[in-house]
Motif scaffolding. Structure first.
Motif, PDB file in Angstrom:
ATOM      1  N   MET A  57       0.554  -1.260   0.301  1.00 27.70           N
ATOM      2  CA  MET A  57      -0.215  -0.155   0.027  1.00 27.70           C
ATOM      3  C   MET A  57       1.371   1.829  -0.130  1.00 27.70           C
ATOM      4  SD  MET A  57      -2.359  -1.692   2.827  1.00 27.70           S
ATOM      5  CE  MET A  57      -3.314   0.938   2.615  1.00 27.70           C
ATOM      6  N   ILE A  58       1.797   1.431   1.092  1.00 23.92           N
ATOM      7  CA  ILE A  58       3.138   2.545   0.994  1.00 23.92           C
ATOM      8  C   ILE A  58       3.528   2.624  -0.617  1.00 23.92           C
ATOM      9  CG2 ILE A  58       5.057   3.367   2.298  1.00 23.92           C
ATOM     10  CD1 ILE A  58       3.922   2.394   4.201  1.00 23.92           C
ATOM     11  N   SER A  59       4.294   1.740  -1.168  1.00 28.01           N
ATOM     12  CA  SER A  59       4.838   1.743  -2.791  1.00 28.01           C
ATOM     13  C   SER A  59       4.302   1.769  -3.595  1.00 28.01           C
ATOM     14  CB  SER A  59       5.983   0.632  -2.384  1.00 28.01           C
ATOM     15  OG  SER A  59       5.529  -0.779  -3.053  1.00 28.01           O
ATOM     16  N   GLY A  60       3.282   1.290  -3.843  1.00 31.08           N
ATOM     17  CA  GLY A  60       2.264   0.716  -5.032  1.00 31.08           C
ATOM     18  C   GLY A  60       2.691   0.348  -5.992  1.00 31.08           C
ATOM     19  N   ALA A  61       3.232  -0.830  -5.537  1.00 35.88           N
ATOM     20  CA  ALA A  61       3.835  -2.173  -5.921  1.00 35.88           C
ATOM     21  C   ALA A  61       2.870  -2.213  -7.368  1.00 35.88           C
ATOM     22  CB  ALA A  61       4.125  -2.410  -4.795  1.00 35.88           C
ATOM     23  N   ALA A  75      -3.081   3.126 -13.246  1.00 30.22           N
ATOM     24  CA  ALA A  75      -3.316   4.088 -12.120  1.00 30.22           C
ATOM     25  C   ALA A  75      -1.654   3.467 -11.515  1.00 30.22           C
ATOM     26  CB  ALA A  75      -3.786   4.461 -10.882  1.00 30.22           C
ATOM     27  N   GLY A  76      -0.746   4.022 -11.410  1.00 29.51           N
ATOM     28  CA  GLY A  76       0.515   3.810 -10.384  1.00 29.51           C
ATOM     29  C   GLY A  76      -0.171   4.134  -9.360  1.00 29.51           C
ATOM     30  N   GLY A 118       4.640   7.492  -8.421  1.00 29.25           N
ATOM     31  CA  GLY A 118       5.217   9.072  -8.512  1.00 29.25           C
ATOM     32  C   GLY A 118       6.173   9.309  -7.953  1.00 29.25           C
ATOM     33  N   LEU A 119       6.599   8.506  -7.129  1.00 27.02           N
ATOM     34  CA  LEU A 119       8.609   9.033  -6.214  1.00 27.02           C
ATOM     35  C   LEU A 119       9.010   9.615  -7.557  1.00 27.02           C
ATOM     36  CD1 LEU A 119       9.142   6.785  -2.958  1.00 27.02           C
ATOM     37  CD2 LEU A 119       9.036   9.468  -3.921  1.00 27.02           C
ATOM     38  N   VAL A 120       9.512   8.677  -8.164  1.00 21.72           N
ATOM     39  CA  VAL A 120       9.848   8.163  -9.618  1.00 21.72           C
ATOM     40  C   VAL A 120       9.846   9.407 -10.986  1.00 21.72           C
ATOM     41  CG1 VAL A 120      10.721   7.446 -12.061  1.00 21.72           C
ATOM     42  CG2 VAL A 120      10.449   5.551  -9.598  1.00 21.72           C
ATOM     43  N   ALA A 121       8.593   9.849 -11.408  1.00 19.03           N
ATOM     44  CA  ALA A 121       8.387  10.654 -12.031  1.00 19.03           C
ATOM     45  C   ALA A 121       8.599  11.862 -11.372  1.00 19.03           C
ATOM     46  CB  ALA A 121       6.563  10.489 -12.038  1.00 19.03           C
ATOM     47  N   ALA A 122       8.215  11.947 -10.101  1.00 18.69           N
ATOM     48  CA  ALA A 122       8.738  13.677  -9.521  1.00 18.69           C
ATOM     49  C   ALA A 122       9.927  13.834  -9.319  1.00 18.69           C
ATOM     50  CB  ALA A 122       8.304  14.012  -7.971  1.00 18.69           C
TER      51      ALA A 122
END
Length: 139
Positions: free
Chosen positions: A44-48, A72-73, A78-82
């Motif tokens: 849930m945290i990582s959105g794997a 939806a990722g 989101g971390l990678v894109a940001a």
């Protein structure tokens, strides 16, 4: 002048796991069940995973009129894109963002080490425990 911490080891990321002399038989036997709650939290945290929704609209003859697909990722994508956007546009990687990403990687490493029977300690969401992951901040 700042010294480069990777010069002595040669690597920007270092992993060390304090392997116990003997794993507990009971924890090893029930590991597949005990890992489920912490694996759900990490997922849930990582959105794997990805959520994929396919919608197909057909007419009376069975011809496809339109087809849509939504994905939806999670937090990880989101971390990678940001991070990519911040690095490209601002030419720097904020320290607080790096610290968050490093702690998420440390948590995932603790969960993975527990799943791979490298440690008997149930993965903590806060403490380092017996899994030590060090990642140097990029210059």
């Amino acid at each position: 002048m700042e010294t480069n911490p990777t010069s002595s080891t040669g690597y920007a990321a270092r992993l060390e796991i304090d392997y116990p002399e003997r794993l507990g038989r009971l924890t090893t036997f029930f590991r597949i069940f005990w890992i489920i709650p912490i694996a759900i939290i990490f997922g849930m945290i990582s959105g794997a995973g990805e959520t994929v929704t396919n919608t197909v609209v057909l007419d009376e003859a069975g011809q496809i009129l339109s087809r849509t697909r939504e994905t939806a990722g999670g937090l990880l994508s989101g971390l990678v894109a940001a991070t990519a956007l911040m690095t490209l546009l601002r030419q720097r990687y904020p320290r607080w963002w790096f610290d968050f990403s490093r702690e998420l990687a440390r948590f995932g490493t603790r969960v993975g080490a527990y799943a791979a029977l490298l440690t008997d300690q149930y993965p903590s969401t806060e403490e380092e425990q017996s899994v030590h992951l060090e990642i140097d901040y990029p210059n």
